[in-house]
Motif scaffolding. Structure first.
Motif, PDB file in Angstrom:
ATOM      1  N   ARG A  50      23.340  56.848  16.646  1.00  0.00           N
ATOM      2  CA  ARG A  50      24.732  56.854  16.173  1.00  0.00           C
ATOM      3  C   ARG A  50      25.430  55.549  16.553  1.00  0.00           C
ATOM      4  N   ALA A  51      25.189  55.091  17.767  1.00  0.00           N
ATOM      5  CA  ALA A  51      25.810  53.836  18.212  1.00  0.00           C
ATOM      6  C   ALA A  51      25.356  52.663  17.359  1.00  0.00           C
ATOM      7  N   ALA A  52      24.116  52.720  16.872  1.00  0.00           N
ATOM      8  CA  ALA A  52      23.603  51.638  16.027  1.00  0.00           C
ATOM      9  C   ALA A  52      24.325  51.614  14.683  1.00  0.00           C
ATOM     10  N   GLY A  64      30.356  48.205  11.784  1.00  0.00           N
ATOM     11  CA  GLY A  64      31.478  47.447  12.322  1.00  0.00           C
ATOM     12  C   GLY A  64      31.281  45.955  12.145  1.00  0.00           C
ATOM     13  N   ALA A  65      30.055  45.493  12.367  1.00  0.00           N
ATOM     14  CA  ALA A  65      29.763  44.075  12.180  1.00  0.00           C
ATOM     15  C   ALA A  65      29.847  43.688  10.712  1.00  0.00           C
ATOM     16  N   THR A  68      37.218  51.396  11.601  1.00  0.00           N
ATOM     17  CA  THR A  68      37.175  51.120  13.034  1.00  0.00           C
ATOM     18  C   THR A  68      35.924  51.732  13.642  1.00  0.00           C
ATOM     19  N   ALA A  69      35.643  51.341  14.876  1.00  0.00           N
ATOM     20  CA  ALA A  69      34.506  51.937  15.584  1.00  0.00           C
ATOM     21  C   ALA A  69      34.685  53.444  15.714  1.00  0.00           C
ATOM     22  N   ASP A  70      35.921  53.888  15.953  1.00  0.00           N
ATOM     23  CA  ASP A  70      36.165  55.323  16.070  1.00  0.00           C
ATOM     24  C   ASP A  70      35.895  56.043  14.755  1.00  0.00           C
ATOM     25  N   ALA A  71      36.331  55.449  13.643  1.00  0.00           N
ATOM     26  CA  ALA A  71      36.127  56.086  12.342  1.00  0.00           C
ATOM     27  C   ALA A  71      34.642  56.189  12.006  1.00  0.00           C
ATOM     28  N   ILE A  72      33.901  55.116  12.257  1.00  0.00           N
ATOM     29  CA  ILE A  72      32.460  55.153  11.997  1.00  0.00           C
ATOM     30  C   ILE A  72      31.784  56.138  12.940  1.00  0.00           C
ATOM     31  N   GLY A  73      32.242  56.145  14.197  1.00  0.00           N
ATOM     32  CA  GLY A  73      31.654  57.053  15.177  1.00  0.00           C
ATOM     33  C   GLY A  73      31.841  58.508  14.810  1.00  0.00           C
TER      34      GLY A  73
END
Length: 279
Positions: free
Chosen positions: A229-231, A237-238, A200-205
């Protein structure tokens, strides 16, 4: 957030790695395999180690603890090797440490079969992060107390070496033909069902947040570390959302199969095993 320790002693260089990592003792009395930001691969290899390694940990894959290590360049003054002295001078400040597993042996697919479930999960993860460095020639896995551990993720996430072309990596195929675990009949479909919902976005974040700001600073085209980090969050995610583009080829490679290699992976040097013990 990763633990942070300070190095108190440089024990020995580990010349098996191209970046000349070193075994170091720290102020928590632990020993760590330290990779230096002043090495040839630079800080992006350390960034990839953390983002990929911590994401693997979130997915339940076996990864040794990773810490950041403060290195005083004066630790190299007593080293007889000038290359080591220069590397420590270039690497003052925060570096990357991986918990040292004393006596661990390089993973040998002829001697240990992790089974289809773990093999499938490792292969799926490697395809996600584009790990080109988990072949039978160089497995980047250790066997410690009869359990496998994944190490050395600095060659993953290669898209961050050219951010302007990073979108091309979203659907980029993954060549699994030389993967060290192909002989274990990886259960890729089960791995996809279990792991994809966890990326998920949270896990990657959380994984990206573990990288220190100074390793992400001054990245061309970004306003600051948080933008970098957002990149990572956006790109990974993509990629997991577009796995219909890269997973079928991996699945076909698994279905085709291949004989296990007839040569064994090398073990650590005997002097290191003798000094620090066997698993």
């Amino acid at each position: 957030m990763l633990r942070h320790v300070s190095a108190t002693r440089y024990v020995t260089p580990l010349r098996e790695g191209g970046s000349l990592p070193g075994l170091m003792e720290a102020d928590d009395l632990g020993h760590y395999v330290v990779k230096f930001h002043g090495a040839g691969q630079g800080r992006k290899a350390l960034v990839a180690e953390i983002v990929a390694g911590e994401l693997a940990r979130t997915l339940g894959l076996p990864v040794p603890e990773v810490v950041t290590v403060d290195v005083d360049p004066d630790l190299g003054l007593a080293e007889p090797d000038q290359e080591v002295q220069e590397l420590l001078r270039r690497s003052a400040g925060r570096n990357l440490g991986m918990d040292f597993l004393p006596g661990a042996l390089d993973f040998d697919p002829l001697a240990f079969d992790p089974g289809p479930e773990l093999a499938g999960r490792v292969l799926w993860f490697d395809a996600l992060v584009g790990n080109v460095d988990r072949s039978w020639r160089n497995p980047n896995m250790l066997l410690w107390h009869r359990s496998p551990y994944l190490i050395d993720h600095g060659a993953t996430l290669t898209f961050h070496h050219a951010w302007e072309r990073a979108p091309d990596a979203v659907r980029k195929p993954y060549d699994a033909a030389d993967h060290v675990l192909l002989g274990s009949a990886p259960d890729l479909d089960a791995a996809d069902a279990a792991l994809a919902p966890l990326v998920t976005a949270d896990a990657i974040g959380v994984a990206a947040a573990a990288d220190p700001d100074d390793w992400l600073a001054d990245e061309p085209g970004f306003a600051g570390p948080d933008a970098v980090r957002a990149a990572y969050v956006q790109l990974l995610g993509a990629r997991v959302a577009a796995r219909d583009a890269w997973l079928p080829a991996v699945r076909a490679t698994v279905a085709a199969g291949r004989p296990r290699p007839v040569t064994r992976a090398p073990n650590p040097p005997s002097w290191l095993v003798g000094r620090l013990g066997r698993p």
